[in-house]
Scaffold this motif. Structure first.
Motif, mmCIF file in Angstrom:
data_model
loop_
_atom_site.group_PDB
_atom_site.id
_atom_site.type_symbol
_atom_site.label_atom_id
_atom_site.label_comp_id
_atom_site.label_asym_id
_atom_site.label_seq_id
_atom_site.Cartn_x
_atom_site.Cartn_y
_atom_site.Cartn_z
ATOM 1 N N UNK A 178 -33.473 34.797 27.137
ATOM 2 C CA UNK A 178 -34.611 35.021 26.242
ATOM 3 C C UNK A 178 -35.644 35.924 26.906
ATOM 4 N N UNK A 179 -35.896 35.658 28.199
ATOM 5 C CA UNK A 179 -36.897 36.449 28.923
ATOM 6 C C UNK A 179 -36.457 37.894 29.095
ATOM 7 N N UNK A 180 -35.168 38.096 29.367
ATOM 8 C CA UNK A 180 -34.659 39.450 29.602
ATOM 9 C C UNK A 180 -34.104 40.100 28.350
ATOM 10 N N UNK A 181 -34.183 39.379 27.229
ATOM 11 C CA UNK A 181 -33.694 39.878 25.939
ATOM 12 C C UNK A 181 -32.226 40.314 26.015
ATOM 13 N N UNK A 182 -31.432 39.452 26.648
ATOM 14 C CA UNK A 182 -30.006 39.734 26.760
ATOM 15 C C UNK A 182 -29.319 39.560 25.414
ATOM 16 N N UNK A 183 -28.196 40.232 25.253
ATOM 17 C CA UNK A 183 -27.425 40.084 24.022
ATOM 18 C C UNK A 183 -26.711 38.734 24.031
ATOM 19 N N UNK A 184 -26.257 38.314 22.845
ATOM 20 C CA UNK A 184 -25.504 37.058 22.767
ATOM 21 C C UNK A 184 -24.243 37.129 23.626
ATOM 22 N N UNK A 185 -23.586 38.293 23.605
ATOM 23 C CA UNK A 185 -22.360 38.452 24.391
ATOM 24 C C UNK A 185 -22.641 38.341 25.889
ATOM 25 N N UNK A 186 -23.756 38.961 26.329
ATOM 26 C CA UNK A 186 -24.091 38.902 27.742
ATOM 27 C C UNK A 186 -24.417 37.468 28.165
ATOM 28 N N UNK A 187 -25.137 36.761 27.298
ATOM 29 C CA UNK A 187 -25.462 35.358 27.571
ATOM 30 C C UNK A 187 -24.197 34.522 27.687
ATOM 31 N N UNK A 188 -23.237 34.729 26.771
ATOM 32 C CA UNK A 188 -21.979 33.995 26.807
ATOM 33 C C UNK A 188 -21.181 34.359 28.050
ATOM 34 N N UNK A 189 -21.139 35.645 28.379
ATOM 35 C CA UNK A 189 -20.399 36.095 29.559
ATOM 36 C C UNK A 189 -20.973 35.481 30.829
ATOM 37 N N UNK A 190 -22.288 35.436 30.944
ATOM 38 C CA UNK A 190 -22.924 34.856 32.125
ATOM 39 C C UNK A 190 -22.542 33.384 32.277
ATOM 40 N N UNK A 191 -22.543 32.658 31.168
ATOM 41 C CA UNK A 191 -22.171 31.245 31.219
ATOM 42 C C UNK A 191 -20.707 31.063 31.619
ATOM 43 N N UNK A 192 -19.831 31.881 31.051
ATOM 44 C CA UNK A 192 -18.408 31.770 31.376
ATOM 45 C C UNK A 192 -18.144 32.121 32.830
ATOM 46 N N UNK A 193 -18.860 33.105 33.350
ATOM 47 C CA UNK A 193 -18.654 33.492 34.741
ATOM 48 C C UNK A 193 -19.106 32.401 35.704
ATOM 49 N N UNK A 194 -20.221 31.736 35.400
ATOM 50 C CA UNK A 194 -20.685 30.676 36.289
ATOM 51 C C UNK A 194 -19.729 29.488 36.246
ATOM 52 N N UNK A 195 -19.127 29.236 35.070
ATOM 53 C CA UNK A 195 -18.146 28.153 34.969
ATOM 54 C C UNK A 195 -16.880 28.502 35.744
ATOM 55 N N UNK A 196 -16.446 29.760 35.630
ATOM 56 C CA UNK A 196 -15.243 30.171 36.352
ATOM 57 C C UNK A 196 -15.457 30.102 37.864
ATOM 58 N N UNK A 197 -16.611 30.554 38.325
ATOM 59 C CA UNK A 197 -16.918 30.484 39.755
ATOM 60 C C UNK A 197 -16.948 29.047 40.239
ATOM 61 N N UNK A 198 -17.559 28.172 39.448
ATOM 62 C CA UNK A 198 -17.626 26.761 39.813
ATOM 63 C C UNK A 198 -16.232 26.149 39.887
ATOM 64 N N UNK A 199 -15.369 26.506 38.949
ATOM 65 C CA UNK A 199 -14.001 25.970 38.956
ATOM 66 C C UNK A 199 -13.229 26.466 40.169
ATOM 67 N N UNK A 200 -13.432 27.735 40.532
ATOM 68 C CA UNK A 200 -12.757 28.274 41.710
ATOM 69 C C UNK A 200 -13.179 27.507 42.966
ATOM 70 N N UNK A 201 -14.469 27.234 43.080
ATOM 71 C CA UNK A 201 -14.978 26.510 44.248
ATOM 72 C C UNK A 201 -14.415 25.094 44.287
ATOM 73 N N UNK A 202 -14.408 24.419 43.136
ATOM 74 C CA UNK A 202 -13.896 23.048 43.095
ATOM 75 C C UNK A 202 -12.393 23.011 43.382
ATOM 76 N N UNK A 203 -11.664 24.022 42.915
ATOM 77 C CA UNK A 203 -10.219 24.072 43.195
ATOM 78 C C UNK A 203 -9.979 24.300 44.687
ATOM 79 N N UNK A 204 -10.759 25.169 45.300
ATOM 80 C CA UNK A 204 -10.647 25.379 46.741
ATOM 81 C C UNK A 204 -10.892 24.079 47.494
ATOM 82 N N UNK A 205 -11.921 23.364 47.084
ATOM 83 C CA UNK A 205 -12.249 22.100 47.745
ATOM 84 C C UNK A 205 -11.126 21.086 47.582
#
Length: 258
Positions: A36-63
């Protein structure tokens, strides 16, 4: 922050629980505020969320993979002191951090006296391979032979061998610290045979190849095991200067000088 009683936040939270998206559940409010603050597009907002979830899953799988390896203690290659052991070349260790050799099913043999960093390197390499996404299992030779003998007595040897044959990298420490009887050597031989040229095995030993006859007490079986371990293997010699002895001597010298 989430607003108390906000129905949309509650619905998103519940959906994330159902879909098992812990990172999105934890950070969607933060990301929504940023978008909202950076006036990102809906797609960018969705992409950011998906990327943080993917990174988190990679870390948990490594662990998970590192925990499944059952290392006796944490050791990382980044903490290895190359200055204290010039026999170990950083470039070679850098190559071993890559999973390429494991995927090719090539063996690794670390030979050196006690205290020269073999176990540190073995665990560190195994940790790096696990974090690269491959399955790893650490054990000592004596523990593996005991497990195989117990499984044989309980008539479940085939299932235990099958389990070890599926692991991408088997890290076998303290190879040569005990003399194996003929049964124990045959059981160990079955592990190497099942893994030959399809799964990687890393062995740490303080016994040079010429002394392996005394470990197995069977020249033919010893030759067969050595052949499977050394074919296409990377040989890493850690030398004879003990890190622990150097540290002890330095400690005593410092106390004497003070």
């Amino acid at each position: 922050m989430r607003l108390p009683g906000d129905p949309e936040d509650a619905a998103i939270d519940e959906a994330c629980r159902d879909l098992r998206l812990p990172a999105v559940r934890e950070r969607f409010v933060e990301f929504a505020a940023t978008a909202r603050r950076e006036q990102s597009s809906y797609k960018q907002f969705l992409l950011d969320l998906l990327q943080v979830e993917r990174t988190d899953r990679d870390v948990r799988r490594q662990q998970r993979l590192v925990r499944a390896a059952k290392f006796p203690r944490p050791k990382r290659l980044e903490d290895f002191d190359y200055a204290k052991n010039p026999n170990v070349q950083p470039a070679i260790i850098g190559d071993l951090k890559s999973p390429t050799w494991v995927k090719e099913g090539r063996p690794l043999v670390l030979i050196g006296d006690s205290g020269t960093g073999k176990s540190h390197l073995l665990i560190g390499i195994g940790t790096a391979i696990a974090e690269a996404g491959l399955s790893v299992r650490y054990t000592t030779t004596s523990a593996l032979v005991s497990e195989l003998a117990e499984a044989d007595a309980a008539r479940r040897l085939s299932s235990v061998i099958a389990r070890y044959s599926k692991v991408d990298l088997l890290c076998l420490d303290e190879f040569g610290h005990l003399n194996l009887d003929k049964k124990g050597a045959k059981l160990l031989f079955q592990i190497f045979t099942e893994r030959e040229e399809c799964k990687a095995t890393a062995v740490a030993t303080n016994s040079p190849f010429v002394e392996w006859d005394s470990i197995f007490n069977d020249p033919r079986l010893c030759a067969a095991i050595a052949d499977r371990i050394t074919f296409r293997c990377t040989l890493l010699q850690t030398g004879t200067e003990s890190f622990r002895l150097q540290a002890t001597e330095a400690h005593h010298a410092a106390r004497a000088a003070s």
